[in-house]
Design a protein around this motif. Structure first.
Motif, PDB file in Angstrom:
ATOM      1  N   VAL A  57       0.832  -1.211   0.000  1.00 31.48           N
ATOM      2  CA  VAL A  57       0.000   0.000   0.000  1.00 31.48           C
ATOM      3  C   VAL A  57       0.859   1.251   0.000  1.00 31.48           C
ATOM      4  CG1 VAL A  57      -1.832   1.262   1.192  1.00 31.48           C
ATOM      5  CG2 VAL A  57      -1.816  -1.247   1.218  1.00 31.48           C
ATOM      6  N   THR A  58       1.874   1.302   0.870  1.00 32.31           N
ATOM      7  CA  THR A  58       2.743   2.475   0.944  1.00 32.31           C
ATOM      8  C   THR A  58       4.129   2.081   1.427  1.00 32.31           C
ATOM      9  OG1 THR A  58       3.066   4.659   1.972  1.00 32.31           O
ATOM     10  CG2 THR A  58       1.954   2.984   3.306  1.00 32.31           C
ATOM     11  N   PRO A  59       5.189   2.732   0.913  1.00 34.03           N
ATOM     12  CA  PRO A  59       6.539   2.440   1.397  1.00 34.03           C
ATOM     13  C   PRO A  59       6.983   3.384   2.524  1.00 34.03           C
ATOM     14  CG  PRO A  59       6.675   3.751  -0.591  1.00 34.03           C
ATOM     15  CD  PRO A  59       5.203   3.549  -0.316  1.00 34.03           C
ATOM     16  N   TYR A  60       6.165   4.390   2.892  1.00 32.58           N
ATOM     17  CA  TYR A  60       6.571   5.420   3.843  1.00 32.58           C
ATOM     18  C   TYR A  60       5.970   5.184   5.228  1.00 32.58           C
ATOM     19  CZ  TYR A  60       8.143   8.094  -0.230  1.00 32.58           C
ATOM     20  OH  TYR A  60       8.771   8.498  -1.388  1.00 32.58           O
ATOM     21  N   TYR A  61       6.817   5.366   6.273  1.00 30.95           N
ATOM     22  CA  TYR A  61       6.366   5.149   7.651  1.00 30.95           C
ATOM     23  C   TYR A  61       7.056   6.122   8.599  1.00 30.95           C
ATOM     24  CZ  TYR A  61       4.250   1.033   5.710  1.00 30.95           C
ATOM     25  OH  TYR A  61       3.478   0.207   4.928  1.00 30.95           O
ATOM     26  N   HIS A  62       6.275   6.620   9.547  1.00 30.03           N
ATOM     27  CA  HIS A  62       6.778   7.501  10.605  1.00 30.03           C
ATOM     28  C   HIS A  62       6.899   6.664  11.873  1.00 30.03           C
ATOM     29  CE1 HIS A  62       5.696  10.801  13.732  1.00 30.03           C
ATOM     30  NE2 HIS A  62       7.001  10.758  13.577  1.00 30.03           N
ATOM     31  N   CYS A  63       8.101   6.582  12.427  1.00 27.70           N
ATOM     32  CA  CYS A  63       8.345   5.765  13.617  1.00 27.70           C
ATOM     33  C   CYS A  63       8.849   6.633  14.767  1.00 27.70           C
ATOM     34  CB  CYS A  63       9.371   4.668  13.318  1.00 27.70           C
ATOM     35  SG  CYS A  63       8.874   3.540  11.999  1.00 27.70           S
ATOM     36  N   ILE A  64       8.377   6.317  15.972  1.00 29.52           N
ATOM     37  CA  ILE A  64       8.753   7.061  17.170  1.00 29.52           C
ATOM     38  C   ILE A  64       9.152   6.087  18.264  1.00 29.52           C
ATOM     39  CG2 ILE A  64       8.065   8.827  18.837  1.00 29.52           C
ATOM     40  CD1 ILE A  64       5.649   8.235  16.085  1.00 29.52           C
ATOM     41  N   SER A  65      10.295   6.334  18.880  1.00 30.44           N
ATOM     42  CA  SER A  65      10.716   5.562  20.047  1.00 30.44           C
ATOM     43  C   SER A  65      10.906   6.518  21.218  1.00 30.44           C
ATOM     44  CB  SER A  65      12.029   4.820  19.783  1.00 30.44           C
ATOM     45  OG  SER A  65      11.821   3.694  18.966  1.00 30.44           O
TER      46      SER A  65
END
Length: 324
Positions: free
Chosen positions: A13-21
């Motif tokens: 669906v999409t190759p982009y992701y926002h990740c937070i640790s």
């Protein structure tokens, strides 16, 4: 109960992701802890260096990042199919950058002719596992967080969790969401008052890009923006000059207390995105508050939920209001 990762990440669906640790302790991840007076500023360099090294080995591009006092933001692009073009030897060498491989792999890399036909089949099986991991966001974040946690625990002479157990990930489903989340990440240190300008926003992707631009170089560890002169197969879908002008005008408008009086941009990036100045400011200022899951237009959010077999579609009303 947290969603399993397969319901949060779908590269079809999409190759982009926002990740937070986020750091689990009361003390700061980086910066000076006002409670104890100890300065942890040097840890920001640990994280930036690790991100750059991971981006070199993985089939995952860094779009944006910001190292805050007790958490980090990264916007990632999964280059689906890139790892399929790597040879077995290249996969093994990339994996060996981070882990001590089994004796068979070590022996093979020291002398390619030292393995039998049966052992070569075993090597192919191992490389298939490593190839899959080298295009996995879960492994990318694991190898980032585990490395930093071990170094910080050793420095603090303690044991236990350094990060929250799971990193948070948001699927970024269209160009509006992508530009908005990158601006949210790039402006985060300034809005948090740990930096005053983009140029002195240390250990962030925007500062790294600006330093490279001043030196007339391509930022080595970051995904490039779309530049018609270079004809790149994989790039962010807008020009850096347009994006930089937009976030600079956003920042200046906020400082002047005239958020809704941003000047007309010659590149008309907001018009290209189809967003009003008001919506742009609201989304880039409150991205995590407005959207707790996938982000994009309502149609894309519904498609993502369907493909990931998710029953609910959180924040669709906000998407309809601000991103449709």
């Amino acid at each position: 109960m947290p969603l399993p990762r397969y319901k949060q990440i779908n590269t079809d669906v999409t190759p982009y992701y926002h990740c937070i640790s986020r750091c689990v302790r009361q003390s700061y991840l980086c910066g000076r802890d006002s409670r104890t007076g100890i300065n942890y500023e040097h840890r920001r360099k640990w994280i930036q260096d690790r991100l750059h090294k991971l981006s070199q080995a993985f089939a995952i591009d860094l779009c944006a990042y910001a190292v805050m006092h007790n958490h980090i933001h990264v916007v990632l692009h999964i280059a689906k199919g890139r790892a399929d073009g790597w040879t077995m030897d290249e996969v093994l060498l990339r994996w060996r950058m981070f882990y001590k491989c089994p004796p068979l792999v070590q022996r093979y890399l020291e002398n390619f002719d030292s393995v039998t036909a049966e052992e070569r089949e075993e090597l192919k099986s191992l490389s298939a596992i490593y190839r899959e991991r080298l295009q996995s966001i879960s492994w990318f974040m694991r190898m980032l967080n585990e490395y930093i946690a071990r170094k910080a625990n050793k420095e603090d002479e303690c044991k236990g969790y350094f990060w929250e157990r799971r990193f948070r990930s948001q699927a970024i489903l269209d160009e509006k969401a992508l530009a908005s989340v990158m601006a949210y990440v790039d402006l985060n240190p300034i809005r948090a008052k740990i930096a005053k300008t983009l140029n002195n926003s240390h250990y962030t992707s925007i500062q790294y890009r600006l330093n490279a631009k001043r030196s007339n170089k391509v930022p080595k560890f970051l995904m490039p923006f779309d530049d018609s002169k270079k004809k790149l197969t994989e790039s962010l879908p807008f020009a850096f000059s347009d994006y930089l002008q937009l976030i600079t005008d956003t920042l200046n408008a906020e400082r002047n207390g005239s958020t809704y009086k941003m000047p007309n941009l010659p590149n008309k990036l907001l018009n290209k995105l189809g967003m009003t100045k008001e919506n742009w400011h609201l989304v880039t200022s409150n991205f995590e508050t407005l959207f707790t899951g996938p982000v994009g237009c309502p149609e894309m959010m519904e498609n993502f939920a369907r493909c990931c077999q998710r029953a609910c579609r959180p924040n669709v009303s906000n998407a309809q209001k601000y991103l449709s």
